[in-house]
Scaffold this motif. Structure first.
Motif, PDB file in Angstrom:
ATOM      1  N   ASP A 232      61.129 -28.149  81.429  1.00  0.00           N
ATOM      2  CA  ASP A 232      61.673 -27.414  82.488  1.00  0.00           C
ATOM      3  C   ASP A 232      61.195 -25.839  82.461  1.00  0.00           C
ATOM      4  O   ASP A 232      61.974 -24.840  82.891  1.00  0.00           O
ATOM      5  CB  ASP A 232      63.308 -27.593  82.307  1.00  0.00           C
ATOM      6  N   ARG A 234      59.156 -22.151  82.567  1.00  0.00           N
ATOM      7  CA  ARG A 234      58.484 -21.453  83.988  1.00  0.00           C
ATOM      8  C   ARG A 234      57.476 -20.637  83.463  1.00  0.00           C
ATOM      9  O   ARG A 234      57.488 -20.006  82.624  1.00  0.00           O
ATOM     10  CB  ARG A 234      59.736 -20.590  84.574  1.00  0.00           C
ATOM     11  N   LEU A 254      51.728 -30.398  83.885  1.00  0.00           N
ATOM     12  CA  LEU A 254      52.807 -29.785  84.335  1.00  0.00           C
ATOM     13  C   LEU A 254      54.060 -30.590  84.643  1.00  0.00           C
ATOM     14  O   LEU A 254      55.149 -30.309  84.410  1.00  0.00           O
ATOM     15  CB  LEU A 254      52.645 -28.771  85.505  1.00  0.00           C
ATOM     16  N   ARG A 258      57.887 -31.144  83.429  1.00  0.00           N
ATOM     17  CA  ARG A 258      59.027 -30.761  84.445  1.00  0.00           C
ATOM     18  C   ARG A 258      58.805 -29.365  84.759  1.00  0.00           C
ATOM     19  O   ARG A 258      59.761 -28.632  85.021  1.00  0.00           O
ATOM     20  CB  ARG A 258      60.669 -31.303  84.222  1.00  0.00           C
ATOM     21  N   GLY A 259      57.715 -28.794  84.438  1.00  0.00           N
ATOM     22  CA  GLY A 259      57.484 -27.247  84.407  1.00  0.00           C
ATOM     23  C   GLY A 259      57.102 -26.768  85.828  1.00  0.00           C
ATOM     24  O   GLY A 259      57.062 -27.497  86.960  1.00  0.00           O
ATOM     25  N   SER A 260      57.357 -25.357  86.059  1.00  0.00           N
ATOM     26  CA  SER A 260      57.165 -24.914  87.175  1.00  0.00           C
ATOM     27  C   SER A 260      56.243 -23.581  87.297  1.00  0.00           C
ATOM     28  O   SER A 260      56.130 -23.016  86.103  1.00  0.00           O
ATOM     29  CB  SER A 260      58.276 -24.388  87.977  1.00  0.00           C
ATOM     30  N   ILE A 261      55.097 -23.577  88.187  1.00  0.00           N
ATOM     31  CA  ILE A 261      54.546 -22.507  88.229  1.00  0.00           C
ATOM     32  C   ILE A 261      54.945 -21.234  89.117  1.00  0.00           C
ATOM     33  O   ILE A 261      55.236 -21.626  90.182  1.00  0.00           O
ATOM     34  CB  ILE A 261      52.985 -22.633  88.491  1.00  0.00           C
ATOM     35  N   HIS A 262      55.001 -20.085  88.810  1.00  0.00           N
ATOM     36  CA  HIS A 262      55.460 -19.139  89.870  1.00  0.00           C
ATOM     37  C   HIS A 262      54.450 -17.947  89.935  1.00  0.00           C
ATOM     38  O   HIS A 262      53.616 -17.914  88.742  1.00  0.00           O
ATOM     39  CB  HIS A 262      56.707 -18.300  89.338  1.00  0.00           C
TER      40      HIS A 262
END
Length: 332
Positions: A232, A234, A254, A258-262
């Motif tokens: 999880d 970021r 990714l 459960r990661g996110s790219i911003h």
């Protein structure tokens, strides 16, 4: 007035100082007599012809400035008066003797800071603040990996992570830079040239990884970033010093985390969003720069160059030797 210019994209030798018309403040704008500006990677990329200013922005280099109010345009609401010491994040125009700034973009210079010290605040500190709080939504106790830990943004981020009661971890390319980052409050630092930072981060976090990554490198780091990103986590990309291409199964890795790219570019934000960041920064962070505040935040100035030596300042940044900010001093 004097201002930095280049006629065609290229190396630092293309930069020169020339006389141009002093700007007049428009509706709701303030004229600032610039005492000091600072150099940023965006200036380097713009000089190379790869980062044009946003529509309507000045084509003069310089994304930040510190100085004093010299004039008020029509429609100003009375917040500032002639002679006030102010600083601002700009979309361009800071490396000149005068610049016009929407009044909502101006921030007061904290007590006890010189114009040189204040010039090192707007771009680096607002970038780090926006990435951590508005994009990353940092929480107490989280672990944050900061690449280019001895850069202006890096040194600001270390202190802001500490202010948020979280744990800053950095990468840098020399032991001198790692020492400077440790002095600023980094809990751990790793030399990306001589060791695998992802392995070291996992070791330091006992296998848990980091909750937030502030990444100005991009493509060449993607695999190592994902390796040490927590579940999880970021991953925030705000620069591409290592290129933008990714070769490999990024999405699958990714997804497993459960990661996110911003992604974020502060320069191209709309005025309403940018002034919102500045209001929050002014209220929540600026007081900690004043003498006697606890914790006490500090700017780090690597070197100071007069305006006429702007090319030398660019060369220093391109050599990647600076620790903290390179400041440009205007003629008295």
């Amino acid at each position: 007035m004097l201002a930095v210019y280049f006629d065609c994209p290229g190396g630092p030798e293309n930069l020169y100082v020339k006389e141009v018309m002093k700007p007049e403040p428009g509706e709701g704008e303030v004229l600032v007599k610039v005492s000091a500006s600072a150099l940023n990677r965006a200036d380097i990329v713009q000089r190379r012809g790869k980062y044009p200013p946003p529509k309507g922005a000045s084509d003069i280099l310089g994304l930040e400035a510190a100085g004093s109010v010299a004039g008020l345009g029509p429609g100003c609401k009375g917040r500032w008066k002639i002679g006030d010491a102010v600083m601002a994040l700009l979309s361009g125009g800071g490396q000149a003797e005068y610049v016009t700034v929407p009044e909502g973009y101006l921030m007061p210079i904290p007590n006890d800071l010189t114009f040189i010290q204040a010039a090192a605040i707007p771009e680096a500190w607002l970038t780090a603040f926006q990435l951590l709080h508005f994009v990353g939504k940092i929480q107490k106790g989280e672990r944050v990996l900061i690449h280019a830990g001895a850069s202006g943004v890096g040194m600001a981020a270390i202190q802001l992570v500490r202010l948020a009661k979280a744990v800053p971890i950095v990468t840098a390319g020399t032991q001198e830079k790692l020492k400077a980052a440790a002095n600023a409050g980094a809990a751990a630092g790793f030399n990306y040239k001589s060791e695998d930072f992802s392995e070291k981060v996992l070791e330091f976090t006992q296998g848990a990884g980091v909750d937030i990554i502030l990444d100005c490198v991009g493509g060449s780091y993607w695999e190592k970033n994902l390796s040490c990103l927590s579940t999880d986590g970021r991953w925030i990309v705000y620069g591409l010093l290592g290129g933008g291409e990714v070769h490999g199964d990024l999405l699958a890795k990714l997804l497993c985390k459960r990661g996110s790219i911003h992604t974020s570019l502060l320069r191209s934000r709309d005025k309403e969003a940018s002034s919102g960041y500045q209001r929050s920064f002014t209220e929540d962070v600026l007081p900690y720069f004043s003498r006697g505040a606890s914790p006490h935040l500090k700017t780090l100035v690597d070197s100071i160059y007069p305006l006429h030596e702007i090319a030398e300042a660019h060369r220093l940044m391109e050599e990647n030797k600076n620790i903290g900010k390179i400041v440009i001093k205007m003629p008295a």
